[in-house]
Write a protein that holds these residues in place. Sequence first.
Motif, PDB file in Angstrom:
ATOM      1  N   VAL A   1      -6.924  59.639  55.733  1.00  0.00           N
ATOM      2  CA  VAL A   1      -7.256  60.007  54.817  1.00  0.00           C
ATOM      3  C   VAL A   1      -8.866  59.739  55.029  1.00  0.00           C
ATOM      4  O   VAL A   1      -9.076  60.889  53.996  1.00  0.00           O
ATOM      5  CB  VAL A   1      -7.602  58.030  54.111  1.00  0.00           C
ATOM      6  CG1 VAL A   1      -8.105  57.871  53.009  1.00  0.00           C
ATOM      7  CG2 VAL A   1      -6.018  57.668  53.659  1.00  0.00           C
ATOM      8  N   SER A   2      -9.596  60.172  55.705  1.00  0.00           N
ATOM      9  CA  SER A   2     -11.121  60.605  55.763  1.00  0.00           C
ATOM     10  C   SER A   2     -10.831  62.012  56.062  1.00  0.00           C
ATOM     11  O   SER A   2     -12.100  62.525  55.450  1.00  0.00           O
ATOM     12  CB  SER A   2     -11.316  59.897  57.842  1.00  0.00           C
ATOM     13  OG  SER A   2     -10.969  58.531  57.524  1.00  0.00           O
ATOM     14  N   ALA A   3     -10.155  62.836  56.848  1.00  0.00           N
ATOM     15  CA  ALA A   3      -9.763  64.585  56.355  1.00  0.00           C
ATOM     16  C   ALA A   3     -10.262  64.597  55.348  1.00  0.00           C
ATOM     17  O   ALA A   3     -10.273  65.246  54.934  1.00  0.00           O
ATOM     18  CB  ALA A   3      -9.145  64.672  57.399  1.00  0.00           C
ATOM     19  N   TRP A   4      -9.460  64.143  53.602  1.00  0.00           N
ATOM     20  CA  TRP A   4      -8.729  64.130  53.062  1.00  0.00           C
ATOM     21  C   TRP A   4     -10.315  64.084  52.179  1.00  0.00           C
ATOM     22  O   TRP A   4     -10.366  64.966  51.084  1.00  0.00           O
ATOM     23  CB  TRP A   4      -7.459  63.407  52.559  1.00  0.00           C
ATOM     24  CG  TRP A   4      -6.716  64.179  52.670  1.00  0.00           C
ATOM     25  CD1 TRP A   4      -6.400  65.233  53.123  1.00  0.00           C
ATOM     26  CD2 TRP A   4      -5.506  62.874  53.221  1.00  0.00           C
ATOM     27  NE1 TRP A   4      -4.655  65.697  53.732  1.00  0.00           N
ATOM     28  CE2 TRP A   4      -3.788  64.712  53.443  1.00  0.00           C
ATOM     29  CE3 TRP A   4      -4.923  62.403  53.104  1.00  0.00           C
ATOM     30  CZ2 TRP A   4      -2.907  64.315  53.967  1.00  0.00           C
ATOM     31  CZ3 TRP A   4      -3.915  61.805  53.485  1.00  0.00           C
ATOM     32  CH2 TRP A   4      -2.178  62.883  53.464  1.00  0.00           C
TER      33      TRP A   4
ATOM     34  N   MET B   1      -4.821  61.562  49.161  1.00  0.00           N
ATOM     35  CA  MET B   1      -5.275  59.911  49.686  1.00  0.00           C
ATOM     36  C   MET B   1      -4.469  59.062  48.539  1.00  0.00           C
ATOM     37  O   MET B   1      -4.134  58.253  48.558  1.00  0.00           O
ATOM     38  CB  MET B   1      -6.737  60.493  49.157  1.00  0.00           C
ATOM     39  CG  MET B   1      -7.444  61.039  50.295  1.00  0.00           C
ATOM     40  SD  MET B   1      -9.031  60.847  49.559  1.00  0.00           S
ATOM     41  CE  MET B   1      -9.722  61.988  48.521  1.00  0.00           C
ATOM     42  N   ALA B   2      -4.465  59.780  47.375  1.00  0.00           N
ATOM     43  CA  ALA B   2      -3.491  58.567  46.260  1.00  0.00           C
ATOM     44  C   ALA B   2      -2.129  58.349  46.879  1.00  0.00           C
ATOM     45  O   ALA B   2      -1.718  56.724  47.197  1.00  0.00           O
ATOM     46  CB  ALA B   2      -3.895  59.358  44.854  1.00  0.00           C
TER      47      ALA B   2
ATOM     48  N   ALA C   1      -3.149  66.533  56.845  1.00  0.00           N
ATOM     49  CA  ALA C   1      -1.563  66.338  56.205  1.00  0.00           C
ATOM     50  C   ALA C   1      -1.142  66.385  57.821  1.00  0.00           C
ATOM     51  O   ALA C   1      -0.364  65.584  58.068  1.00  0.00           O
ATOM     52  CB  ALA C   1      -0.958  68.068  55.423  1.00  0.00           C
ATOM     53  N   VAL C   2      -1.349  67.157  58.944  1.00  0.00           N
ATOM     54  CA  VAL C   2      -0.854  67.299  60.129  1.00  0.00           C
ATOM     55  C   VAL C   2      -1.502  65.937  60.852  1.00  0.00           C
ATOM     56  O   VAL C   2      -0.165  65.156  61.434  1.00  0.00           O
ATOM     57  CB  VAL C   2      -2.191  68.051  61.341  1.00  0.00           C
ATOM     58  CG1 VAL C   2      -1.177  68.365  62.649  1.00  0.00           C
ATOM     59  CG2 VAL C   2      -1.273  69.528  61.136  1.00  0.00           C
ATOM     60  N   THR C   3      -2.413  64.816  60.215  1.00  0.00           N
ATOM     61  CA  THR C   3      -2.236  63.452  61.428  1.00  0.00           C
ATOM     62  C   THR C   3      -1.986  62.277  60.103  1.00  0.00           C
ATOM     63  O   THR C   3      -0.975  61.661  61.249  1.00  0.00           O
ATOM     64  CB  THR C   3      -4.093  62.711  61.416  1.00  0.00           C
ATOM     65  OG1 THR C   3      -4.582  63.123  59.990  1.00  0.00           O
ATOM     66  CG2 THR C   3      -4.931  63.872  62.319  1.00  0.00           C
ATOM     67  N   TYR C   4      -1.732  62.723  59.060  1.00  0.00           N
ATOM     68  CA  TYR C   4      -0.767  61.833  58.517  1.00  0.00           C
ATOM     69  C   TYR C   4       0.935  62.476  58.534  1.00  0.00           C
ATOM     70  O   TYR C   4       1.734  61.196  58.767  1.00  0.00           O
ATOM     71  CB  TYR C   4      -0.463  62.756  56.829  1.00  0.00           C
ATOM     72  CG  TYR C   4       0.284  61.809  55.817  1.00  0.00           C
ATOM     73  CD1 TYR C   4      -0.040  60.316  55.450  1.00  0.00           C
ATOM     74  CD2 TYR C   4       1.981  61.897  55.391  1.00  0.00           C
ATOM     75  CE1 TYR C   4       0.387  59.310  54.584  1.00  0.00           C
ATOM     76  CE2 TYR C   4       1.964  61.440  54.472  1.00  0.00           C
ATOM     77  CZ  TYR C   4       1.972  59.585  54.690  1.00  0.00           C
ATOM     78  OH  TYR C   4       2.745  58.716  53.990  1.00  0.00           O
TER      79      TYR C   4
ATOM     80  N   TRP D   1      -2.182  49.240  64.731  1.00  0.00           N
ATOM     81  CA  TRP D   1      -3.108  49.959  65.484  1.00  0.00           C
ATOM     82  C   TRP D   1      -2.622  51.665  65.084  1.00  0.00           C
ATOM     83  O   TRP D   1      -3.464  52.038  65.031  1.00  0.00           O
ATOM     84  CB  TRP D   1      -3.382  49.533  66.824  1.00  0.00           C
ATOM     85  CG  TRP D   1      -1.516  49.833  67.439  1.00  0.00           C
ATOM     86  CD1 TRP D   1      -0.986  48.917  67.500  1.00  0.00           C
ATOM     87  CD2 TRP D   1      -0.537  51.267  68.084  1.00  0.00           C
ATOM     88  NE1 TRP D   1       0.616  49.600  68.282  1.00  0.00           N
ATOM     89  CE2 TRP D   1       0.189  50.754  68.310  1.00  0.00           C
ATOM     90  CE3 TRP D   1      -1.172  52.470  68.186  1.00  0.00           C
ATOM     91  CZ2 TRP D   1       1.454  51.654  69.083  1.00  0.00           C
ATOM     92  CZ3 TRP D   1      -0.613  53.079  68.214  1.00  0.00           C
ATOM     93  CH2 TRP D   1       0.631  52.720  68.949  1.00  0.00           C
ATOM     94  N   PRO D   2      -1.205  51.573  65.092  1.00  0.00           N
ATOM     95  CA  PRO D   2      -0.768  52.776  64.220  1.00  0.00           C
ATOM     96  C   PRO D   2      -1.898  53.764  63.118  1.00  0.00           C
ATOM     97  O   PRO D   2      -1.062  54.752  62.779  1.00  0.00           O
ATOM     98  CB  PRO D   2       0.752  52.523  64.023  1.00  0.00           C
ATOM     99  CG  PRO D   2       1.203  51.438  64.723  1.00  0.00           C
ATOM    100  CD  PRO D   2       0.018  50.414  64.714  1.00  0.00           C
ATOM    101  N   HIS D   3      -1.861  52.658  62.073  1.00  0.00           N
ATOM    102  CA  HIS D   3      -2.679  53.022  61.322  1.00  0.00           C
ATOM    103  C   HIS D   3      -4.139  53.755  60.814  1.00  0.00           C
ATOM    104  O   HIS D   3      -5.035  54.069  60.401  1.00  0.00           O
ATOM    105  CB  HIS D   3      -3.194  51.900  59.932  1.00  0.00           C
ATOM    106  CG  HIS D   3      -1.647  51.199  59.218  1.00  0.00           C
ATOM    107  ND1 HIS D   3      -1.221  50.188  59.903  1.00  0.00           N
ATOM    108  CD2 HIS D   3      -1.367  51.202  57.893  1.00  0.00           C
ATOM    109  CE1 HIS D   3      -0.217  49.812  58.932  1.00  0.00           C
ATOM    110  NE2 HIS D   3       0.293  50.765  58.056  1.00  0.00           N
ATOM    111  N   ALA D   4      -4.026  53.633  62.749  1.00  0.00           N
ATOM    112  CA  ALA D   4      -5.054  54.167  62.920  1.00  0.00           C
ATOM    113  C   ALA D   4      -5.754  56.390  62.275  1.00  0.00           C
ATOM    114  O   ALA D   4      -6.219  56.837  61.774  1.00  0.00           O
ATOM    115  CB  ALA D   4      -5.546  54.078  64.539  1.00  0.00           C
TER     116      ALA D   4
END
Length: 150
Positions: A55-58, A32-33, A134-137, A46-49
Amino acid sequence: MSQEEELELFRQFRSVQQRNSYFLLAAAGAAMAFSMTQTKAEPLIWPHALWVLSVSAWAWSFYSGLQFIEHAGSALFQNHNYLVLKRLISGMPPDKAGVEMKDLKERFDTTLGRHDRKMKIHGDLQKYMLLAGAVTYFLWHALEMYIAKV
């Protein structure tokens, strides 16, 4: 296997379990940091979704790890209480002690079972949400690279 060996094996199991949970907590916090440093100067588009999802998953992984540790501590406390009460009941007359032990064992098994189920759920969520983050990041990062190229 002697009772002493069983106890030592249980201690080692708990130690590994705790270290794993703390490691996953640290990984989620660090992820997250780090991800925050990658977006601090960018406007929200929009790509920041995908970034928000990661970040939500973490964060969910971190919360689940805290819940896992809390239930593990509660289970240990319940074990302690059981042993203390068992010792106290053993000093009762045999006819009354048998009934009290049966009732105590049933309540203990119910409480410990609930903690074990919650530990399993939160332990699994901690791992899977860390991986999902990690995957979504990585997907977000790939999308950012694609957009920069176009």
